[in-house]
Write an enzyme that holds these catalytic residues in place. Structure first.
Site, PDB file in Angstrom:
ATOM      1  N   LEU A  79       0.851  -1.110  -0.236  1.00 54.00           N
ATOM      2  CA  LEU A  79       0.749   0.228  -0.264  1.00 54.00           C
ATOM      3  C   LEU A  79       0.842   0.815  -0.422  1.00 54.00           C
ATOM      4  O   LEU A  79       0.851   2.142  -1.043  1.00 54.00           O
ATOM      5  CB  LEU A  79      -0.969  -0.218   1.139  1.00 54.00           C
ATOM      6  CG  LEU A  79      -2.041   1.124   1.065  1.00 54.00           C
ATOM      7  CD1 LEU A  79      -2.955   1.175  -0.085  1.00 54.00           C
ATOM      8  CD2 LEU A  79      -3.128   0.484   2.456  1.00 54.00           C
ATOM      9  N   THR A  82       2.123   1.599  -3.739  1.00 51.17           N
ATOM     10  CA  THR A  82       0.692   2.123  -4.323  1.00 51.17           C
ATOM     11  C   THR A  82       0.802   4.230  -3.582  1.00 51.17           C
ATOM     12  O   THR A  82       0.778   4.426  -4.967  1.00 51.17           O
ATOM     13  CB  THR A  82      -0.025   1.157  -4.225  1.00 51.17           C
ATOM     14  OG1 THR A  82       0.257   0.296  -4.324  1.00 51.17           O
ATOM     15  CG2 THR A  82      -1.256   2.227  -4.731  1.00 51.17           C
ATOM     16  N   HIS A  83       0.867   4.383  -2.667  1.00 50.33           N
ATOM     17  CA  HIS A  83       0.491   5.475  -1.767  1.00 50.33           C
ATOM     18  C   HIS A  83       1.522   6.908  -2.444  1.00 50.33           C
ATOM     19  O   HIS A  83       1.347   8.251  -3.500  1.00 50.33           O
ATOM     20  CB  HIS A  83       0.553   5.743  -0.717  1.00 50.33           C
ATOM     21  CG  HIS A  83       1.307   6.905  -0.331  1.00 50.33           C
ATOM     22  ND1 HIS A  83       0.027   7.798  -0.351  1.00 50.33           N
ATOM     23  CD2 HIS A  83       2.030   8.080   0.679  1.00 50.33           C
ATOM     24  CE1 HIS A  83       0.267   9.216   0.330  1.00 50.33           C
ATOM     25  NE2 HIS A  83       1.646   9.021   0.635  1.00 50.33           N
ATOM     26  N   ALA A  84       2.979   6.042  -2.678  1.00 52.74           N
ATOM     27  CA  ALA A  84       3.812   6.661  -3.559  1.00 52.74           C
ATOM     28  C   ALA A  84       4.298   6.635  -4.560  1.00 52.74           C
ATOM     29  O   ALA A  84       4.440   8.084  -5.545  1.00 52.74           O
ATOM     30  CB  ALA A  84       5.144   5.695  -3.158  1.00 52.74           C
ATOM     31  N   HIS A  87       1.572   9.824  -4.693  1.00 50.11           N
ATOM     32  CA  HIS A  87       2.101  10.891  -4.697  1.00 50.11           C
ATOM     33  C   HIS A  87       3.025  11.310  -6.221  1.00 50.11           C
ATOM     34  O   HIS A  87       2.655  12.541  -6.001  1.00 50.11           O
ATOM     35  CB  HIS A  87       2.804  10.621  -3.906  1.00 50.11           C
ATOM     36  CG  HIS A  87       3.338  11.601  -2.925  1.00 50.11           C
ATOM     37  ND1 HIS A  87       2.346  12.679  -2.477  1.00 50.11           N
ATOM     38  CD2 HIS A  87       4.956  12.306  -2.639  1.00 50.11           C
ATOM     39  CE1 HIS A  87       3.314  13.348  -1.613  1.00 50.11           C
ATOM     40  NE2 HIS A  87       4.770  13.045  -1.788  1.00 50.11           N
TER      41      HIS A  87
END
Length: 121
Positions: A79, A82-84, A87
């Site tokens: 996760l 995926t967030h990176a 971003h």
């Protein structure tokens, strides 16, 4: 706690590096806008160039993982990674918009100077 819980995903440090590079790019892009608003276009373009260097580093970091996976290395879903990536893509768009805004500032300032009109920006 299982064995799987005790091993840190190799994607975590990579994700953090992407987030840091992209965040640095965002900060430089915001600086570029402020400089443009203060009619310091040369400095604004320099800050924008720094923002682009940072986002390129973030992208290269992501690309290395993608190439590894394409070459057969398997990563467990992360996760944070995926967030990176989210971003990175968001800030890449912000940097693109920043460039357009600075170019617009430049047009407005150039038109104001050539018509001897005071600029309202």
């Amino acid at each position: 706690m299982t064995q799987k819980d005790t091993n840190e995903s190799p994607l975590i440090p990579v994700a953090m590096q992407i987030i840091i590079y992209a965040g640095n790019g965002r900060n430089k892009a915001l600086e570029a806008v402020q400089l443009a608003k203060n009619k310091q276009l040369a400095a604004a373009y320099q800050a924008l160039a720094s923002a682009k260097k940072e986002i390129t580093l973030a992208h290269q970091t992501q690309t290395e993982i993608i190439q590894n996976e394409a070459g057969g290395r398997h990563y467990e879903p992360s996760l944070l990674f995926t967030h990176a990536q989210d971003h990175l893509m968001t800030i890449a768009s912000e940097i693109s918009m920043t460039q357009n805004m600075i170019e617009l500032f430049e047009v407005v300032l150039t038109d104001a100077v050539s018509s001897n009109q005071p600029s309202s920006i």
